[in-house]
Design a protein around this motif. Structure first.
Motif, short mmCIF file in Angstrom:
data_model
loop_
_atom_site.label_atom_id
_atom_site.label_comp_id
_atom_site.label_asym_id
_atom_site.label_seq_id
_atom_site.Cartn_x
_atom_site.Cartn_y
_atom_site.Cartn_z
N GLY A 1 45.09 56.18 49.32
CA GLY A 1 43.70 55.83 49.59
C GLY A 1 43.29 54.43 49.20
O GLY A 1 42.24 53.96 49.63
N ALA A 2 44.08 53.74 48.40
CA ALA A 2 43.69 52.40 47.94
C ALA A 2 43.61 51.41 49.10
O ALA A 2 42.67 50.61 49.19
N ILE B 1 40.44 48.16 53.57
CA ILE B 1 40.14 48.01 55.00
C ILE B 1 38.69 48.37 55.29
O ILE B 1 38.02 47.74 56.11
N ARG B 2 38.16 49.36 54.59
CA ARG B 2 36.76 49.76 54.78
C ARG B 2 35.82 48.63 54.31
O ARG B 2 34.81 48.35 54.97
N ILE B 3 36.14 47.96 53.23
CA ILE B 3 35.32 46.83 52.75
C ILE B 3 35.24 45.76 53.84
O ILE B 3 34.17 45.24 54.14
N GLY C 1 31.99 43.38 58.66
CA GLY C 1 32.11 42.81 60.01
C GLY C 1 33.32 41.90 60.18
O GLY C 1 33.31 41.02 61.02
N ILE C 2 34.36 42.12 59.39
CA ILE C 2 35.55 41.29 59.44
C ILE C 2 36.65 42.04 60.18
O ILE C 2 37.02 43.16 59.81
N ASP C 3 37.18 41.41 61.22
CA ASP C 3 38.22 42.01 62.04
C ASP C 3 39.59 41.66 61.49
O ASP C 3 39.88 40.50 61.20
N GLN D 1 34.39 40.44 45.46
CA GLN D 1 33.15 41.05 44.99
C GLN D 1 33.29 42.56 44.79
O GLN D 1 32.57 43.15 43.99
N ASN D 2 34.22 43.17 45.49
CA ASN D 2 34.44 44.60 45.40
C ASN D 2 35.63 44.95 44.50
O ASN D 2 36.15 46.07 44.55
#
Length: 143
Positions: free
Chosen positions: A81-82, A87-89, A94-96, A129-130
């Motif tokens: 899950g890491a 990828i979700r961040i 809005g980053i492809d 930031q995350n």
């Protein structure tokens, strides 16, 4: 925080990959990560090495088509899950993601992912930031 990746045009024929890696070995360049995307006739070899400028010179001296591309190297926990969280961040920002490839460092207990995005500076910012580790070029090249 940008990592320089070599992209080498490679004909899809026996021995071609051996030739490229031999050129790098002769130039005393160490491979840190590698990926090949291919079609029936040719492919793109993507390589992270410890000395990208020297690698480009050596490959071009042997008549090979090579370019440098900036990518991110992200360190994540080597656990289920890491990667999905990283990828979700990016998706939520809005980053492809254009492409990825990964390698694992068992001694560091981490998986490292090379990411090419449409907004790499912004990607590095939101990931940091995350709490996501972004590797410096020096850290990756010296692994």
């Amino acid at each position: 925080m940008q990592i320089q990746q070599l992209s080498v045009f490679i004909e899809n024929k026996p021995g071609r990959l051996a030739e490229i890696t031999e050129v790098l070995a002769e130039a005393e360049v160490d491979i840190r990560a590698i990926s090949v995307a291919d079609t029936s006739d040719f492919g793109i070899l993507r390589v992270i090495v410890d000395r990208p400028k020297e690698a480009v010179i050596a490959l071009r001296e042997h008549g090979m088509t090579v370019s440098l591309t900036n990518v991110l190297a992200v360190g994540i926990s080597d656990e289920r899950g890491a990667f999905s969280k990283v990828i979700r961040i990016l998706a939520n920002s809005g980053i492809d993601v254009e492409y990825i490839y990964a390698f694992v460092s068992r001694d560091k207990g981490k998986a490292y992912v090379i990411i090419r995005t449409d907004k790499s500076a912004r990607a590095a910012e939101v990931l940091t930031q995350n709490g996501v580790e972004i590797l410096t070029a020096e850290a990756l090249y010296n692994m």
